[in-house]
Scaffold this motif. Structure first.
Motif, PDB file in Angstrom:
ATOM      1  N   ALA A  58       8.197   2.073   7.342  1.00  0.00           N
ATOM      2  CA  ALA A  58       7.126   2.883   7.929  1.00  0.00           C
ATOM      3  C   ALA A  58       5.865   2.040   8.075  1.00  0.00           C
ATOM      4  N   ASP A  59       4.978   2.482   8.957  1.00  0.00           N
ATOM      5  CA  ASP A  59       3.705   1.786   9.132  1.00  0.00           C
ATOM      6  C   ASP A  59       2.951   1.784   7.810  1.00  0.00           C
ATOM      7  N   GLU A  60       2.316   0.651   7.547  1.00  0.00           N
ATOM      8  CA  GLU A  60       1.570   0.480   6.296  1.00  0.00           C
ATOM      9  C   GLU A  60       0.302   1.343   6.319  1.00  0.00           C
ATOM     10  N   ILE A  78       3.123  10.916   6.322  1.00  0.00           N
ATOM     11  CA  ILE A  78       3.304  10.891   4.868  1.00  0.00           C
ATOM     12  C   ILE A  78       4.779  10.889   4.469  1.00  0.00           C
ATOM     13  N   ASN A  79       5.613  11.628   5.172  1.00  0.00           N
ATOM     14  CA  ASN A  79       7.043  11.636   4.838  1.00  0.00           C
ATOM     15  C   ASN A  79       7.677  10.274   5.091  1.00  0.00           C
ATOM     16  N   GLU A  80       7.281   9.617   6.180  1.00  0.00           N
ATOM     17  CA  GLU A  80       7.808   8.280   6.443  1.00  0.00           C
ATOM     18  C   GLU A  80       7.335   7.286   5.384  1.00  0.00           C
ATOM     19  N   ASN A  94       0.827  -1.216   0.000  1.00  0.00           N
ATOM     20  CA  ASN A  94       0.000   0.000   0.000  1.00  0.00           C
ATOM     21  C   ASN A  94       0.857   1.260   0.000  1.00  0.00           C
ATOM     22  N   ASN A  95       1.983   1.224   0.734  1.00  0.00           N
ATOM     23  CA  ASN A  95       2.875   2.393   0.758  1.00  0.00           C
ATOM     24  C   ASN A  95       3.468   2.662  -0.626  1.00  0.00           C
ATOM     25  N   ASP A  96       3.850   1.577  -1.332  1.00  0.00           N
ATOM     26  CA  ASP A  96       4.385   1.748  -2.686  1.00  0.00           C
ATOM     27  C   ASP A  96       3.312   2.302  -3.630  1.00  0.00           C
ATOM     28  N   LYS A  97       2.104   1.807  -3.493  1.00  0.00           N
ATOM     29  CA  LYS A  97       1.005   2.318  -4.329  1.00  0.00           C
ATOM     30  C   LYS A  97       0.754   3.799  -4.049  1.00  0.00           C
ATOM     31  N   PHE A  98       0.815   4.172  -2.777  1.00  0.00           N
ATOM     32  CA  PHE A  98       0.627   5.570  -2.398  1.00  0.00           C
ATOM     33  C   PHE A  98       1.716   6.443  -3.034  1.00  0.00           C
TER      34      PHE A  98
END
Length: 182
Positions: free
Chosen positions: A147-149, A138-140, A86-90
C-alpha cells in the motif's frame, strides 16, 4: 528603737510588720504534654485514618493506571524506532490502542469492530478532538504490504493523538453502547 510587741489573749504576739510572717508561694508543677488529653487522641486517630485512606486511594489509582503507563512506554518506543516503515508504525500504534481498550474490561467489544468503527469508537471516547485526519486507505495500510506509504506528518499526528488519548483515557459508556453490550 525597740520593736513593740502587742500581746493578745492566749499568749500570741503580733509583730509590728505583718508582712514579715509571709512565706513564698509554692507554685504547682507545670502541666506536662504527656499523657495527652482525649481530644488530642481523637484528633490523632482521625488524622491517621484519613492518611491511611489517602494512601490506599493513591496506591489504587496508581495501580489502575498501569496499563496507561505501559501503553505510553510502548508508544514512545515506537516513535523512536527508525527501522520500521510508517505503515508498520501506524499498524503497531493501532495495536497499542486496541491493547489499551482491552485493558479496560468494558472496551473489549470495541476492539472486535473493523478499523474505521474502532477509530470512531476511540474518537467518541475522548473529550478532545482527536483522530480527525485518518488516511482514506486505512484498510490497505493495515493489510496490504504494498500500500502507499502514509506520510510522516500524518503518522506523527496520529501518534500524538494516540498519546493524548491514552493519557486522558476514561471510559465513557453511552446508552447506545451499554444497551448493545447487555
Amino acid at each position: 528603737m525597740e520593736a513593740v510587741k502587742i500581746e493578745i489573749k492566749g499568749g500570741h504576739h503580733l509583730p509590728n510588720d505583718p508582712l514579715a510572717e509571709l512565706r513564698d508561694i509554692h507554685l504547682p508543677p507545670e502541666i506536662g504534654w504527656w499523657p495527652l488529653a482525649y481530644g488530642w487522641w481523637i484528633l490523632i486517630t482521625v488524622l491517621f485514618t484519613l492518611t491511611m485512606f489517602a494512601i490506599f486511594f493513591l496506591v489504587k489509582q496508581h495501580r489502575s493506571n498501569l496499563y496507561k503507563r505501559q501503553a505510553l512506554r510502548e508508544l514512545h518506543a515506537l516513535k523512536k524506532n527508525l527501522d520500521s516503515s510508517n505503515n508498520d508504525k501506524f499498524t503497531f500504534a493501532l495495536d497499542i490502542l486496541k491493547k489499551t481498550c482491552i485493558s479496560n474490561h468494558r472496551s473489549v467489544n470495541a476492539v472486535s469492530k473493523n478499523i474505521r468503527d474502532f477509530i470512531v469508537f476511540i474518537r467518541n471516547q475522548s473529550t478532545k478532538s482527536l483522530f480527525q485526519n485518518i488516511p482514506e486507505n486505512i484498510n490497505e495500510i493495515m493489510y496490504d504490504s504494498e500500500a502507499d506509504e502514509i506520510s510522516s506528518d500524518d503518522l506523527n499526528k496520529f501518534l500524538n493523538d494516540a498519546e493524548k488519548w491514552i493519557s486522558s483515557h476514561r471510559i465513557i459508556i453511552k446508552k447506545e453502547e451499554s444497551s448493545l453490550n447487555a
